[in-house]
Design an enzyme around this catalytic site. Sequence first.
Site, PDB file in Angstrom:
ATOM      1  N   CYS A  46       1.927 -10.570  -2.553  1.00  0.00           N
ATOM      2  CA  CYS A  46       1.098  -9.624  -2.344  1.00  0.00           C
ATOM      3  C   CYS A  46      -0.015  -9.544  -3.246  1.00  0.00           C
ATOM      4  O   CYS A  46       0.147  -9.180  -4.449  1.00  0.00           O
ATOM      5  CB  CYS A  46       1.756  -8.291  -2.009  1.00  0.00           C
ATOM      6  N   TRP A  79      10.142  -4.740   3.385  1.00  0.00           N
ATOM      7  CA  TRP A  79      10.275  -5.679   2.137  1.00  0.00           C
ATOM      8  C   TRP A  79      11.729  -5.452   1.851  1.00  0.00           C
ATOM      9  O   TRP A  79      12.358  -4.744   1.773  1.00  0.00           O
ATOM     10  CB  TRP A  79       9.367  -5.676   1.033  1.00  0.00           C
ATOM     11  N   THR A 113       5.017  -0.406   1.953  1.00  0.00           N
ATOM     12  CA  THR A 113       4.255  -1.498   1.587  1.00  0.00           C
ATOM     13  C   THR A 113       4.524  -1.644  -0.228  1.00  0.00           C
ATOM     14  O   THR A 113       5.278  -0.845  -0.916  1.00  0.00           O
ATOM     15  CB  THR A 113       2.650  -0.738   1.337  1.00  0.00           C
ATOM     16  N   VAL A 114       4.326  -2.629  -0.764  1.00  0.00           N
ATOM     17  CA  VAL A 114       4.346  -3.062  -1.968  1.00  0.00           C
ATOM     18  C   VAL A 114       2.884  -3.179  -2.600  1.00  0.00           C
ATOM     19  O   VAL A 114       1.993  -3.395  -1.878  1.00  0.00           O
ATOM     20  CB  VAL A 114       4.972  -4.238  -2.528  1.00  0.00           C
ATOM     21  N   TYR A 177      -9.248  -9.783   4.998  1.00  0.00           N
ATOM     22  CA  TYR A 177      -8.195  -9.254   5.823  1.00  0.00           C
ATOM     23  C   TYR A 177      -9.115  -9.043   7.022  1.00  0.00           C
ATOM     24  O   TYR A 177      -8.609  -9.063   8.132  1.00  0.00           O
ATOM     25  CB  TYR A 177      -7.484  -7.975   5.342  1.00  0.00           C
TER      26      TYR A 177
END
Length: 345
Positions: A46, A79, A113-114, A177
Amino acid sequence: MPSDYVAPGQEYTRDTAYIESRITLDGEDGWPVEAGRYRLIVARACPWANRLLIVRRLLGLEDAISVGMCGPTHDARSWTFDLDPGGVDPVLGIERLQEAYLRRVPDYPKGITVPAIVDVPSGAVVTNDFPQMSLDLSTQWREHHREGAPDLLPADSREEMDAVMRRVYTEVNNGVYRCGFAGSQASYDDAYDRLWTALDWLEERLSTRRFLMGERITEADVRLFTTLARFDPVYHGHFKANRQRLTEMPHLWGYARDLFTTPGFGDTIDFAQIKEHYYVVHEDVNPSGIVPKGPALDGWLEPHGREQLGDGSPFGDGTPPPPPREAELVPQHATPLPGGVAPSA
């Protein structure tokens, strides 16, 4: 696996409603700076998490903030810690990052999220507000910085730097993105044009200065670098950002190589995990799940010659960080750096 990244007929809009609690010296939000209390959860794949890995390394916060590594892929829920023995984070004792989110916000309704910072005693996520997290590592954790830590937020250029970082984020970091997850031809065309307008601006800016703000590395360089490192392996093809490869833009390519061979930057980049994440997780963009073998990585170590644009001291009055710790080394198959360590370390 998740397959809803592209909304047909719509442009891509990133959800930026994060858990915005901050870890500060005064502990105003209930989370005071305290060495050993918090764990930074990342995935090397990421780009947003990669920022935190770089800043943590540059500032020398390894002893103050531990790190947990998720694997390169995830499912619709979370995750996971599939790189650890038994698939369990050895400090938090959890299999899914989702568990830490639910301890903070029961029935947490949003994406997991990370990067995220977790309070180890409670096992709850403190924040996943990645733009603020890296700034706070510089400003709130100063007493735990290593000797020789660079000033990544120089006061004399902060106003201009904030403007540069805003443009880099909207047009480049998120711009790729917006290309890759565009749901219509019109939204893709707009995203593509905005991205390349910004990359042309950066190519020109870096023709006369070694780094984004001049002769010294700053937070702005960290933020741009993680996108550039992924450009040719992922964004050029997978996200259709294909006017040119990074290797065909001489100043941006030289700048990226300069940073890659600077301790703290390239030694955080795992090209294998990067490709596996994007090509496997984004099923609606790459339904076959095939991960490309290329591009070749040896070009990252070619001489860049950008020392002539500065005085040879990219960290200013500071010093390079020491080599990464053995447990945090990128495997040799995933990096061109010999032993996973930047050559100038």
